[in-house]
Scaffold this motif. Structure first.
Motif, PDB file in Angstrom:
ATOM      1  N   ARG A  36       0.816  -1.198   0.000  1.00  0.00           N
ATOM      2  CA  ARG A  36       0.000   0.000   0.000  1.00  0.00           C
ATOM      3  C   ARG A  36       0.856   1.256   0.000  1.00  0.00           C
ATOM      4  N   SER A  37       0.258   2.310  -0.496  1.00  0.00           N
ATOM      5  CA  SER A  37       0.912   3.613  -0.471  1.00  0.00           C
ATOM      6  C   SER A  37       0.260   4.433   0.634  1.00  0.00           C
ATOM      7  N   TRP A  38       1.090   4.951   1.535  1.00  0.00           N
ATOM      8  CA  TRP A  38       0.567   5.657   2.697  1.00  0.00           C
ATOM      9  C   TRP A  38       0.812   7.156   2.573  1.00  0.00           C
ATOM     10  N   PRO A  39      -0.102   7.983   3.076  1.00  0.00           N
ATOM     11  CA  PRO A  39       0.073   9.438   2.985  1.00  0.00           C
ATOM     12  C   PRO A  39       1.222   9.917   3.864  1.00  0.00           C
ATOM     13  N   SER A  40       1.871  10.976   3.438  1.00  0.00           N
ATOM     14  CA  SER A  40       2.973  11.549   4.209  1.00  0.00           C
ATOM     15  C   SER A  40       2.518  12.730   5.059  1.00  0.00           C
ATOM     16  N   GLU A  41       1.372  13.289   4.738  1.00  0.00           N
ATOM     17  CA  GLU A  41       0.883  14.462   5.455  1.00  0.00           C
ATOM     18  C   GLU A  41       0.088  14.019   6.687  1.00  0.00           C
ATOM     19  N   THR A  42       0.334  14.671   7.825  1.00  0.00           N
ATOM     20  CA  THR A  42      -0.227  14.236   9.102  1.00  0.00           C
ATOM     21  C   THR A  42      -1.746  14.147   9.074  1.00  0.00           C
ATOM     22  N   ALA A  60      -4.177   2.631  19.968  1.00  0.00           N
ATOM     23  CA  ALA A  60      -3.138   3.222  20.812  1.00  0.00           C
ATOM     24  C   ALA A  60      -1.747   2.939  20.255  1.00  0.00           C
ATOM     25  N   LEU A  61      -1.558   1.759  19.660  1.00  0.00           N
ATOM     26  CA  LEU A  61      -0.262   1.423  19.071  1.00  0.00           C
ATOM     27  C   LEU A  61       0.147   2.436  18.008  1.00  0.00           C
ATOM     28  N   TRP A  62      -0.823   2.880  17.218  1.00  0.00           N
ATOM     29  CA  TRP A  62      -0.511   3.858  16.169  1.00  0.00           C
ATOM     30  C   TRP A  62       0.063   5.133  16.789  1.00  0.00           C
ATOM     31  N   PHE A  63      -0.569   5.614  17.851  1.00  0.00           N
ATOM     32  CA  PHE A  63      -0.108   6.856  18.474  1.00  0.00           C
ATOM     33  C   PHE A  63       1.206   6.656  19.223  1.00  0.00           C
ATOM     34  N   TRP A  64       1.452   5.468  19.769  1.00  0.00           N
ATOM     35  CA  TRP A  64       2.742   5.201  20.414  1.00  0.00           C
ATOM     36  C   TRP A  64       3.864   5.178  19.380  1.00  0.00           C
ATOM     37  N   LEU A  65       3.597   4.567  18.238  1.00  0.00           N
ATOM     38  CA  LEU A  65       4.589   4.571  17.162  1.00  0.00           C
ATOM     39  C   LEU A  65       4.837   5.992  16.656  1.00  0.00           C
ATOM     40  N   PHE A  66       3.760   6.750  16.546  1.00  0.00           N
ATOM     41  CA  PHE A  66       3.873   8.135  16.104  1.00  0.00           C
ATOM     42  C   PHE A  66       4.714   8.939  17.098  1.00  0.00           C
ATOM     43  N   ALA A  67       4.497   8.714  18.386  1.00  0.00           N
ATOM     44  CA  ALA A  67       5.249   9.425  19.421  1.00  0.00           C
ATOM     45  C   ALA A  67       6.723   9.059  19.377  1.00  0.00           C
ATOM     46  N   GLU A  68       7.019   7.799  19.095  1.00  0.00           N
ATOM     47  CA  GLU A  68       8.426   7.400  19.024  1.00  0.00           C
ATOM     48  C   GLU A  68       9.151   8.125  17.898  1.00  0.00           C
ATOM     49  N   LYS A  69       8.449   8.372  16.807  1.00  0.00           N
ATOM     50  CA  LYS A  69       9.077   9.035  15.663  1.00  0.00           C
ATOM     51  C   LYS A  69       9.077  10.555  15.804  1.00  0.00           C
ATOM     52  N   HIS A  70       7.973  11.116  16.282  1.00  0.00           N
ATOM     53  CA  HIS A  70       7.812  12.571  16.241  1.00  0.00           C
ATOM     54  C   HIS A  70       7.746  13.237  17.615  1.00  0.00           C
ATOM     55  N   ALA A  97      -1.626  -5.156  13.775  1.00  0.00           N
ATOM     56  CA  ALA A  97      -1.532  -3.698  13.753  1.00  0.00           C
ATOM     57  C   ALA A  97      -0.130  -3.229  13.382  1.00  0.00           C
ATOM     58  N   LEU A  98       0.884  -3.837  13.980  1.00  0.00           N
ATOM     59  CA  LEU A  98       2.251  -3.398  13.706  1.00  0.00           C
ATOM     60  C   LEU A  98       2.639  -3.636  12.254  1.00  0.00           C
ATOM     61  N   ALA A  99       2.148  -4.722  11.675  1.00  0.00           N
ATOM     62  CA  ALA A  99       2.462  -5.007  10.275  1.00  0.00           C
ATOM     63  C   ALA A  99       1.964  -3.894   9.365  1.00  0.00           C
ATOM     64  N   MET A 100       0.848  -3.284   9.727  1.00  0.00           N
ATOM     65  CA  MET A 100       0.288  -2.217   8.900  1.00  0.00           C
ATOM     66  C   MET A 100       0.766  -0.841   9.346  1.00  0.00           C
ATOM     67  N   PHE A 101       0.883  -0.639  10.656  1.00  0.00           N
ATOM     68  CA  PHE A 101       1.172   0.697  11.159  1.00  0.00           C
ATOM     69  C   PHE A 101       2.636   1.095  11.013  1.00  0.00           C
ATOM     70  N   ARG A 102       3.550   0.135  11.030  1.00  0.00           N
ATOM     71  CA  ARG A 102       4.961   0.507  10.884  1.00  0.00           C
ATOM     72  C   ARG A 102       5.222   1.228   9.558  1.00  0.00           C
ATOM     73  N   PRO A 103       4.824   0.657   8.412  1.00  0.00           N
ATOM     74  CA  PRO A 103       5.043   1.405   7.161  1.00  0.00           C
ATOM     75  C   PRO A 103       4.211   2.677   7.087  1.00  0.00           C
ATOM     76  N   MET A 104       3.055   2.664   7.721  1.00  0.00           N
ATOM     77  CA  MET A 104       2.206   3.856   7.730  1.00  0.00           C
ATOM     78  C   MET A 104       2.902   5.004   8.461  1.00  0.00           C
ATOM     79  N   ILE A 105       3.496   4.693   9.614  1.00  0.00           N
ATOM     80  CA  ILE A 105       4.204   5.710  10.384  1.00  0.00           C
ATOM     81  C   ILE A 105       5.517   6.092   9.709  1.00  0.00           C
ATOM     82  N   ASP A 106       6.174   5.132   9.077  1.00  0.00           N
ATOM     83  CA  ASP A 106       7.403   5.452   8.344  1.00  0.00           C
ATOM     84  C   ASP A 106       7.143   6.523   7.293  1.00  0.00           C
ATOM     85  N   ALA A 107       5.962   6.485   6.703  1.00  0.00           N
ATOM     86  CA  ALA A 107       5.652   7.406   5.606  1.00  0.00           C
ATOM     87  C   ALA A 107       5.254   8.793   6.089  1.00  0.00           C
TER      88      ALA A 107
END
Length: 440
Positions: A16-22, A69-79, A184-194
């Motif tokens: 999948r292609s994930w958006p880069s804009e928050t 919650a995992l999505w926001f924890w991953l987001f917090a780790e990056k940003h 969730a991690l399988a999908m959210f990791r590339p999503m957060i990377d983008a």
């Protein structure tokens, strides 16, 4: 972050292609979550696991909430945590707009997931081990996450029952948490990377329950006719920058407190001039406390740490007086006076921020900021200013400026909440402007 507790393989969805804009990423996440039938939320239950109809909706909500919650924890780790908080606020507001009353429910669910994750992180490996039929067994962390949710979720049929049987739902739910985490991690990791974070892309935010000084002044200015038009304009980027500044202020105070504490406790023996020595430490601690109160925000823990060091200093002081009643009484009297003055001057945001070095309230916005406080806060301000001689002239000037501002605002047809009560409190009997509340 709590998601580190699960040693899942980095299976990622590369198709999948994930958006880069928050903002776009948050909107996509919301669609996935509210839709329910979209991955990863559709796959919340582990294969072969089923629940009774009376508990399944609650458990499904809990597991899907943990995935969110995992999505926001991953987001917090990056940003960073402040950026993640801004993203979460926007998510909740978008959810509320899409489904009224859903925003607060999601917020409460995410708060619960955060508490559960923090409690599980504190469980040691030793606490998870026991022997079963002579063999060592170590319970997985998911088991404690599951039991915590079953006992603590308000909607759970087991809520508040600390010892009752969970009827096997704890083990089944633990399997679901592990499975859902992997999904969730399988999908959210590339999503957060983008995704990149830019607060300017966020259309909205929620004011903090306990804002720091910088955010508090933005809150005063926002769409407030007492301020010039260009100062009424506040953006999510402004709020983000203010929260960063507020966090830095508390961090700097915390660092200074740590250095001061180390210096105090490393003193093996008091010098001959021990009283002036301890006075120096007490004065420094008092300045830190005043800065902490002026900074506002999530400062409770820091305030408690300051109070503990201050108590240690005074304990040493009292011990050094060797039960000299006169000296002890004088010290207690001085402490009472300091406490009373501090409560008056730093018991409300406006005076605390006005008196701080590098005040975030510009001189031309002192009165608009004052009139933005609630009537109860304004009463505290007036009492504090009256008790401080160097601020008496400030109070008179505030009355005159307030009269002009209210007149101009009335001409413009603006409605300012509680302005009549505020002017009566500010002017008071015998002060300049008394009797002019008819303008309000």
């Amino acid at each position: 972050m709590a998601w580190r507790l699960w040693k899942t393989e980095k299976r990622q969805d590369e198709t999948r292609s994930w958006p880069s804009e928050t903002h776009q990423s948050i909107k996509q996440l919301l669609g996935m979550y509210l839709g329910g039938g979209s991955a990863p939320f559709a796959g919340w239950a582990a294969p072969g696991i089923t629940f009774m109809p009376d508990v399944e909706p609650v458990l499904r909500n809990g597991v899907r909430g943990y995935q969110l919650a995992l999505w926001f924890w991953l987001f917090a780790e990056k940003h960073g945590t402040i950026a993640a908080r801004m993203a979460r606020e926007s998510f909740g507001l978008l959810a509320e707009a899409a489904q009224p009353s859903s925003g607060d429910k999601i917020d409460a669910l995410l708060d619960l997931e955060n508490r559960l994750a923090h409690s599980v992180e504190g469980i040691s490996s030793e606490e998870r081990r026991f022997r079963l039929e002579g063999l060592p067994v170590e319970l997985p962390m998911e088991f404690f996450l599951a039991t915590g949710f079953l006992r603590l979720s308000p909607e759970s049929p087991y809520a508040g029952d600390e010892s009752g049987s969970l009827q096997g739902n704890d083990y089944k739910l633990a399997d679901c948490f592990r499975h859902a985490t992997e999904e969730a991690l399988a999908m959210f990791r590339p999503m957060i990377d983008a995704v990149e974070f830019d607060a300017k892309s966020l259309p909205n935010w929620k004011w903090s329950t306990h804002p720091g000084a910088a955010e508090r002044h933005l809150q005063r200015r926002h769409s407030n006719p007492l301020f010039p038009l260009h100062r009424q304009m506040v953006t999510a980027h402004d709020v983000y920058e203010s929260r960063l500044a507020d966090a830095r202020a508390l961090h700097e105070i915390s660092n200074e407190l740590g250095d001061l504490s180390d210096s105090f406790f490393q003193t093996a023996e008091l010098p001959l001039n021990w009283q002036s020595f301890l006075e120096g430490y007490r004065d420094y601690v008092d300045r830190l406390e005043e800065r902490c109160l002026a900074a506002g925000g999530q400062n409770a823990a820091l305030g408690e740490a300051i109070a503990r060091l201050r108590n240690d200093i005074l304990t040493t002081w009292r011990t050094s007086l060797h039960k000299n009643r006169h000296s002890l009484a004088a010290l207690d009297q001085e402490e009472a006076q300091r406490s009373e003055r501090r409560a008056l001057l730093y018991g409300c945001d406006w005076t605390a921020q006005l008196l701080s070095n590098g005040s975030l309230i510009p001189p031309e916005e002192v009165v608009p900021a004052l009139l933005s406080e609630s009537p109860s806060e304004l009463e505290k301000v007036v009492a504090a200013v009256q008790a401080e001689p160097r601020l008496h002239e400030t109070l008179s000037q505030c009355g005159a400026t307030a009269h002009r501002l209210v007149t101009e605002s009335s001409v413009g047809g603006n409605n300012i909440p509680d302005i009549g009560d505020k002017l009566r409190i500010l002017w008071g009997p015998g002060r300049p402007g008394a009797g002019m509340t008819s303008l309000a």
